[in-house]
Design a protein around this motif. Structure first.
Motif, PDB file in Angstrom:
ATOM      1  N   GLY A  10       0.934  -1.258   0.079  1.00  0.00           N
ATOM      2  CA  GLY A  10      -0.156   0.144  -0.133  1.00  0.00           C
ATOM      3  C   GLY A  10       0.894   1.280  -0.002  1.00  0.00           C
ATOM      4  N   ALA A  11       1.969   1.047   0.676  1.00  0.00           N
ATOM      5  CA  ALA A  11       2.741   2.629   0.774  1.00  0.00           C
ATOM      6  C   ALA A  11       3.507   2.699  -0.424  1.00  0.00           C
ATOM      7  CB  ALA A  11       3.858   2.401   1.963  1.00  0.00           C
ATOM      8  N   ARG A  14       1.361   4.410  -3.098  1.00  0.00           N
ATOM      9  CA  ARG A  14       0.996   5.863  -2.931  1.00  0.00           C
ATOM     10  C   ARG A  14       2.329   6.798  -2.777  1.00  0.00           C
ATOM     11  NH1 ARG A  14      -4.116   7.837  -1.541  1.00  0.00           N
ATOM     12  NH2 ARG A  14      -2.900   9.847  -1.524  1.00  0.00           N
ATOM     13  N   SER A  50      -2.790   4.051   3.636  1.00  0.00           N
ATOM     14  CA  SER A  50      -1.432   3.425   3.749  1.00  0.00           C
ATOM     15  C   SER A  50      -1.281   3.177   5.263  1.00  0.00           C
ATOM     16  CB  SER A  50      -0.258   4.449   3.083  1.00  0.00           C
ATOM     17  OG  SER A  50       0.889   3.491   2.927  1.00  0.00           O
ATOM     18  N   SER A  52       2.629   1.996   6.318  1.00  0.00           N
ATOM     19  CA  SER A  52       3.953   2.130   5.790  1.00  0.00           C
ATOM     20  C   SER A  52       4.967   1.884   6.933  1.00  0.00           C
ATOM     21  CB  SER A  52       4.054   3.109   4.788  1.00  0.00           C
ATOM     22  OG  SER A  52       5.448   3.189   4.553  1.00  0.00           O
ATOM     23  N   GLN A 376      -5.055  -0.534   4.663  1.00  0.00           N
ATOM     24  CA  GLN A 376      -5.530   0.499   3.321  1.00  0.00           C
ATOM     25  C   GLN A 376      -6.790   0.008   2.965  1.00  0.00           C
ATOM     26  OE1 GLN A 376      -2.977  -0.151  -0.123  1.00  0.00           O
ATOM     27  NE2 GLN A 376      -3.609   1.481  -1.155  1.00  0.00           N
TER      28      GLN A 376
END
Length: 413
Positions: A10-11, A14, A50, A52, A376
């Motif tokens: 997810g990190a 984005r 996110s 992260s 996320q």
């Protein structure tokens, strides 16, 4: 480890980016387990964007310096209206104007971001839900079944509301035919309730005598009850499912729990509390049907078998949801939910298991997969705690911040 991989993915999807809000450098309990290391949690709008291990940037940033972030707590079994104070239109109006707003706020103040009402007056509780949704009331996300459905002269109509006929008509739905229960479930579904609650029996031991006698210290002579007949139980569950609603059933004895499961119930409210759970085949049936068991120790801990029964079903792998059965007049809304979590640990569950029961497990009970996890795309209902709740459940009380729908709702820093 799959949650950590999803967080990293997810990190990467984005990054670099600027989010509405970033909670920086937090330990995370994600609703299932504690993640390894420190994370930045980014929020856009009402959702988590996110999770992260790498630093993220936000228009607003809160560095929690190693504090703990977890999903907001979900209490799946609440009675919100004061059953002793509401007895006519004037007292109902007084409660809604003078008491309701403050009591809603208490849940947020204790880290409870979602509650499920399971037996309040349908019109009133749905109006409160609308007020929260529209922003005219401050409170947790409110899910509601409307009135609880019981047999004619069943519990709680003939017990709790036996001397309060005005409230009895509004807090309970008494039925004595298959058509009546079908019509009532359809009526509730038309009003957009979030689930259906049926009451199979009272909250007492009953060993099969011809008369079903509800016994409680408040009613020393007992109250003769009618149980919800099996054909009505089946019809209520079937109709709820036809309308796409989960149906949970109030039970306290093994025979009633088995009957509810075999009739198609999705969950047991209370489960087995008034007698020892000795039937392994009943536990196997819970597992086979994916039943969610809500132990409500806050109200049922006085029964000597309630804790042991919870330990048995939890150890077997039955789905557990946190639900306190909190009601006006005893303890404090929100604080009662935390006490429920502590009682569940005292019954033999680990803190991590109880945290899951109050987050991801509760979201399953409520059929709200958008809630209960730090991941996320999930709803940004988050708690910031000063200490690790996975090592001590009392650390839920060491609350620093509450974020609801992506916005800071409580700040105790």
């Amino acid at each position: 480890m799959h949650q950590e991989a999803e967080a990293i993915a997810g990190a990467e999807a984005r990054s670099p980016a600027t989010y509405d809000l970033v909670i920086r450098r937090a330990h995370v309990f994600d609703g299932h387990q504690a993640l390894t290391g420190l994370y930045d949690i980014a929020v856009d709008g009402k959702e988590i964007a996110s999770v992260s291990p790498e630093p993220l940037g936000g228009r607003q940033e809160i560095d929690v310096a190693g504090a703990w972030v977890m999903p907001g707590l979900i209490d799946t079994h609440v009675h919100f209206y004061d059953v002793r104070a509401v007895s006519d239109p004037e007292s109902m109006r007084a409660f809604e104007e003078n008491e309701l707003p403050g009591r809603l706020g208490l849940f947020l103040d204790h880290g409870v971001t979602t509650i499920k009402s399971v037996g309040d007056p349908t019109g009133g509780i749905l109006a409160a839900r609308a007020g929260i949704t529209e922003g005219t009331l401050r409170g947790p996300r409110l899910l509601a079944t409307g009135c609880g459905i019981t047999g004619r002269d069943g519990h709680p109509a003939a017990t709790v509301f036996g001397d309060n006929p005005w409230a009895r008509e509004r807090f309970t739905g008494e039925v004595d035919s298959v058509q009546e229960i079908r019509d009532l479930v359809h009526h509730l579904a038309d009003r957009k309730v979030d689930a259906i609650k049926l009451l199979s029996e009272g909250a007492c031991a009953h060993s099969g005598e011809p008369t079903y006698l509800w016994q409680n210290p408040a009613f020393p002579d007992g109250v003769e009850l009618e149980r919800l007949p099996l054909e009505l139980l089946r019809a209520g569950i079937e109709t709820g499912h036809e309308r796409g609603l989960r149906v949970t059933v109030h039970t306290t004895q093994q025979a009633a729990a088995r009957e509810a499961i075999e009739a198609g119930a999705d969950g047991l409210e209370h489960g087995v509390t008034v007698e020892p759970l000795t039937d392994q085949s009943l536990i196997d049936l819970m597992l086979e049907h994916g039943i969610t068991y809500t132990p409500t120790l806050w109200i049922d801990d006085a029964h000597p078998d309630a804790r042991g029964n919870l330990e048995k079903v939890s150890r077997a792998g039955v789905h557990i949801a946190l639900g306190s059965d909190t009601f006006s007049g005893r303890g404090l809304f929100g604080a009662n939910t935390l006490e429920e979590a502590e009682l569940m640990v005292a019954a033999g569950m680990t803190p991590t298991q109880v945290l899951a029961a109050g987050t991801s497990g509760a979201s399953r009970q409520c059929a709200r997969p958008d809630l209960g996890t730090v991941a996320q795309g999930k709803r940004a209902d988050l708690l910031v705690l000063n200490a690790d709740p996975t090592t001590g459940i009392k650390n839920l009380r060491d609350l620093s911040m509450v974020i609801l729908n992506g916005e800071l709702a409580v700040d105790k820093r």
